[in-house]
Write a protein that holds these residues in place. Structure first.
Motif, PDB file in Angstrom:
ATOM      1  N   HIS A  99      -7.855 -29.656 -47.110  1.00 42.91           N
ATOM      2  CA  HIS A  99      -7.235 -29.006 -48.269  1.00 42.91           C
ATOM      3  C   HIS A  99      -7.457 -27.498 -48.251  1.00 42.91           C
ATOM      4  O   HIS A  99      -6.645 -26.744 -48.776  1.00 42.91           O
ATOM      5  CB  HIS A  99      -7.731 -29.618 -49.584  1.00 42.91           C
ATOM      6  CG  HIS A  99      -9.169 -29.365 -49.866  1.00 42.91           C
ATOM      7  ND1 HIS A  99     -10.149 -30.287 -49.616  1.00 42.91           N
ATOM      8  CD2 HIS A  99      -9.794 -28.296 -50.379  1.00 42.91           C
ATOM      9  CE1 HIS A  99     -11.314 -29.788 -49.967  1.00 42.91           C
ATOM     10  NE2 HIS A  99     -11.132 -28.586 -50.438  1.00 42.91           N
ATOM     11  N   LEU A 134      -3.924 -32.221 -50.353  1.00 48.27           N
ATOM     12  CA  LEU A 134      -3.821 -31.414 -51.559  1.00 48.27           C
ATOM     13  C   LEU A 134      -3.770 -32.318 -52.795  1.00 48.27           C
ATOM     14  O   LEU A 134      -4.423 -32.057 -53.816  1.00 48.27           O
ATOM     15  CB  LEU A 134      -2.550 -30.577 -51.457  1.00 48.27           C
ATOM     16  CG  LEU A 134      -2.537 -29.217 -52.107  1.00 48.27           C
ATOM     17  CD1 LEU A 134      -1.431 -28.368 -51.512  1.00 48.27           C
ATOM     18  CD2 LEU A 134      -2.373 -29.333 -53.589  1.00 48.27           C
ATOM     19  N   ILE A 135      -2.982 -33.382 -52.682  1.00 48.75           N
ATOM     20  CA  ILE A 135      -2.911 -34.344 -53.780  1.00 48.75           C
ATOM     21  C   ILE A 135      -4.269 -34.992 -53.998  1.00 48.75           C
ATOM     22  O   ILE A 135      -4.727 -35.159 -55.128  1.00 48.75           O
ATOM     23  CB  ILE A 135      -1.846 -35.410 -53.468  1.00 48.75           C
ATOM     24  CG1 ILE A 135      -0.479 -34.736 -53.283  1.00 48.75           C
ATOM     25  CG2 ILE A 135      -1.795 -36.471 -54.558  1.00 48.75           C
ATOM     26  CD1 ILE A 135       0.610 -35.680 -52.824  1.00 48.75           C
ATOM     27  N   TRP A 185      -7.218 -33.751 -53.332  1.00 51.79           N
ATOM     28  CA  TRP A 185      -8.137 -32.805 -53.951  1.00 51.79           C
ATOM     29  C   TRP A 185      -7.902 -32.746 -55.463  1.00 51.79           C
ATOM     30  O   TRP A 185      -8.843 -32.810 -56.252  1.00 51.79           O
ATOM     31  CB  TRP A 185      -7.960 -31.423 -53.325  1.00 51.79           C
ATOM     32  CG  TRP A 185      -8.875 -30.384 -53.890  1.00 51.79           C
ATOM     33  CD1 TRP A 185     -10.142 -30.078 -53.483  1.00 51.79           C
ATOM     34  CD2 TRP A 185      -8.594 -29.512 -54.995  1.00 51.79           C
ATOM     35  NE1 TRP A 185     -10.661 -29.071 -54.246  1.00 51.79           N
ATOM     36  CE2 TRP A 185      -9.730 -28.700 -55.180  1.00 51.79           C
ATOM     37  CE3 TRP A 185      -7.490 -29.328 -55.819  1.00 51.79           C
ATOM     38  CZ2 TRP A 185      -9.786 -27.721 -56.174  1.00 51.79           C
ATOM     39  CZ3 TRP A 185      -7.553 -28.367 -56.812  1.00 51.79           C
ATOM     40  CH2 TRP A 185      -8.693 -27.570 -56.977  1.00 51.79           C
ATOM     41  N   THR A 186      -6.649 -32.647 -55.839  1.00 49.86           N
ATOM     42  CA  THR A 186      -6.309 -32.590 -57.261  1.00 49.86           C
ATOM     43  C   THR A 186      -6.802 -33.841 -57.984  1.00 49.86           C
ATOM     44  O   THR A 186      -7.402 -33.764 -59.056  1.00 49.86           O
ATOM     45  CB  THR A 186      -4.791 -32.466 -57.436  1.00 49.86           C
ATOM     46  OG1 THR A 186      -4.307 -31.402 -56.618  1.00 49.86           O
ATOM     47  CG2 THR A 186      -4.432 -32.204 -58.878  1.00 49.86           C
ATOM     48  N   MET A 225     -10.525 -33.732 -58.500  1.00 50.53           N
ATOM     49  CA  MET A 225     -10.916 -32.880 -59.626  1.00 50.53           C
ATOM     50  C   MET A 225     -10.718 -33.634 -60.946  1.00 50.53           C
ATOM     51  O   MET A 225     -11.586 -33.644 -61.811  1.00 50.53           O
ATOM     52  CB  MET A 225     -10.082 -31.595 -59.639  1.00 50.53           C
ATOM     53  CG  MET A 225     -10.391 -30.648 -58.502  1.00 50.53           C
ATOM     54  SD  MET A 225     -12.141 -30.274 -58.314  1.00 50.53           S
ATOM     55  CE  MET A 225     -12.501 -31.078 -56.754  1.00 50.53           C
ATOM     56  N   ALA A 226      -9.565 -34.287 -61.058  1.00 48.22           N
ATOM     57  CA  ALA A 226      -9.300 -35.067 -62.269  1.00 48.22           C
ATOM     58  C   ALA A 226     -10.321 -36.186 -62.410  1.00 48.22           C
ATOM     59  O   ALA A 226     -10.753 -36.504 -63.515  1.00 48.22           O
ATOM     60  CB  ALA A 226      -7.888 -35.637 -62.209  1.00 48.22           C
ATOM     61  N   PHE A 283     -13.500 -36.200 -61.390  1.00 45.90           N
ATOM     62  CA  PHE A 283     -14.756 -35.636 -61.881  1.00 45.90           C
ATOM     63  C   PHE A 283     -14.703 -35.530 -63.395  1.00 45.90           C
ATOM     64  O   PHE A 283     -15.619 -35.925 -64.108  1.00 45.90           O
ATOM     65  CB  PHE A 283     -14.984 -34.246 -61.287  1.00 45.90           C
ATOM     66  CG  PHE A 283     -15.340 -34.275 -59.833  1.00 45.90           C
ATOM     67  CD1 PHE A 283     -16.022 -35.360 -59.289  1.00 45.90           C
ATOM     68  CD2 PHE A 283     -15.004 -33.226 -58.987  1.00 45.90           C
ATOM     69  CE1 PHE A 283     -16.365 -35.391 -57.948  1.00 45.90           C
ATOM     70  CE2 PHE A 283     -15.341 -33.254 -57.643  1.00 45.90           C
ATOM     71  CZ  PHE A 283     -16.016 -34.328 -57.138  1.00 45.90           C
ATOM     72  N   TRP A 284     -13.606 -34.975 -63.839  1.00 42.65           N
ATOM     73  CA  TRP A 284     -13.381 -34.798 -65.262  1.00 42.65           C
ATOM     74  C   TRP A 284     -13.567 -36.135 -65.994  1.00 42.65           C
ATOM     75  O   TRP A 284     -14.334 -36.256 -66.953  1.00 42.65           O
ATOM     76  CB  TRP A 284     -11.958 -34.302 -65.468  1.00 42.65           C
ATOM     77  CG  TRP A 284     -11.648 -33.827 -66.840  1.00 42.65           C
ATOM     78  CD1 TRP A 284     -11.145 -34.561 -67.853  1.00 42.65           C
ATOM     79  CD2 TRP A 284     -11.816 -32.512 -67.345  1.00 42.65           C
ATOM     80  NE1 TRP A 284     -10.988 -33.794 -68.960  1.00 42.65           N
ATOM     81  CE2 TRP A 284     -11.397 -32.521 -68.684  1.00 42.65           C
ATOM     82  CE3 TRP A 284     -12.288 -31.318 -66.787  1.00 42.65           C
ATOM     83  CZ2 TRP A 284     -11.424 -31.371 -69.468  1.00 42.65           C
ATOM     84  CZ3 TRP A 284     -12.313 -30.189 -67.583  1.00 42.65           C
ATOM     85  CH2 TRP A 284     -11.892 -30.221 -68.898  1.00 42.65           C
ATOM     86  N   ARG A 286     -17.175 -37.417 -66.109  1.00 38.99           N
ATOM     87  CA  ARG A 286     -18.003 -36.752 -67.102  1.00 38.99           C
ATOM     88  C   ARG A 286     -17.676 -37.276 -68.486  1.00 38.99           C
ATOM     89  O   ARG A 286     -18.549 -37.452 -69.336  1.00 38.99           O
ATOM     90  CB  ARG A 286     -17.797 -35.234 -67.050  1.00 38.99           C
ATOM     91  CG  ARG A 286     -18.363 -34.628 -65.776  1.00 38.99           C
ATOM     92  CD  ARG A 286     -18.929 -33.255 -66.051  1.00 38.99           C
ATOM     93  NE  ARG A 286     -18.150 -32.563 -67.072  1.00 38.99           N
ATOM     94  CZ  ARG A 286     -16.978 -31.983 -66.847  1.00 38.99           C
ATOM     95  NH1 ARG A 286     -16.459 -32.006 -65.652  1.00 38.99           N
ATOM     96  NH2 ARG A 286     -16.338 -31.395 -67.824  1.00 38.99           N
TER      97      ARG A 286
END
Lengths: 107, 107
Positions: free
Chosen positions: B5, B80-81, B83-84, B87-88, B90-91, B94
């Motif tokens: 990425h 790239l998809i 990675w996105t 990130m979502a 992780f969110w 949490r």
DNA sequence: GGAATCCATAACCTGTTGGCTATGGATTAT
DNA sequence: ATAATCCATAGCCAACAGGTTATGGATTCC
């Protein structure tokens, strides 16, 4: 003004800056000092990266006394997802047109 | 070697290069000359961009006589998809932990 | 065969960018 | 009050990136 996805690509292109954003996504809100301690670069450099991330809408800052807390704004990634989908859409369109063509040739 | 990425972000960060890739997605295979005629920059510049895109796996080239045809490799966008999505994720994680915490506090 | 076309590579120039140190304002601790 | 801490900004510098022109190899056209 450049398109939203343009700003995102340029902002996330730098590995250090992306690492900071990833950390905020993974571990949630952090102070500048906290981020600096793991970034491997100086505090002013971290502050500059945070400024760029904020300008792109990827992070939010919250002041509390003398520290500044930063947190990721995941929604800001939407234009990036849209762009990717659009590229995939073009692909699909061309494929459909090819199918039409083949179908017409088949008659 | 950098993560996949990383290469994609760096490659797509440049607007001109991204425009070339978008055109290949929209209109399908193109020769270097065809791309140059609409790029607003010199042919060597276009060739250089195509080299970078090829290195990133975003395009494929096919030689035919004295012309080179380039086409988009849409599958290369997968990292790239991913990675996105990460990130979502992780969110979301949490958020789940926060829910757990609140639930435990509730008892 | 000779001229023209297509493309890639080389060499170079310039603007941008990411890092640094220095500094200072605001807040907190002593 | 003074000192210490946190952060942002300014100023500087070296590296890189994206553009240009010049050139040459391979192919096609006349």
């Amino acid at each position: 003004m450049p398109a939203a996805h343009d700003v995102l690509f340029r902002t996330l292109a730098d590995p250090t800056r992306r690492a900071i954003f990833e950390r905020l996504c993974r571990d949630g809100e952090q102070t500048v000092g906290g981020l600096t301690s793991q970034a491997g670069i100086s505090q002013p450099a971290v502050s500059k990266h945070l400024g760029v991330l904020k300008q792109a809408g990827l992070v939010r800052d919250r002041h509390e006394g003398r520290q500044t807390h930063y947190s990721a704004q995941l929604g800001a990634l939407a234009p990036l997802i849209d762009w990717t989908s659009r590229m995939a859409g073009f692909w699909q369109n061309r494929f459909d047109h090819l199918e039409d063509l083949l179908k017409r040739m088949d008659q």
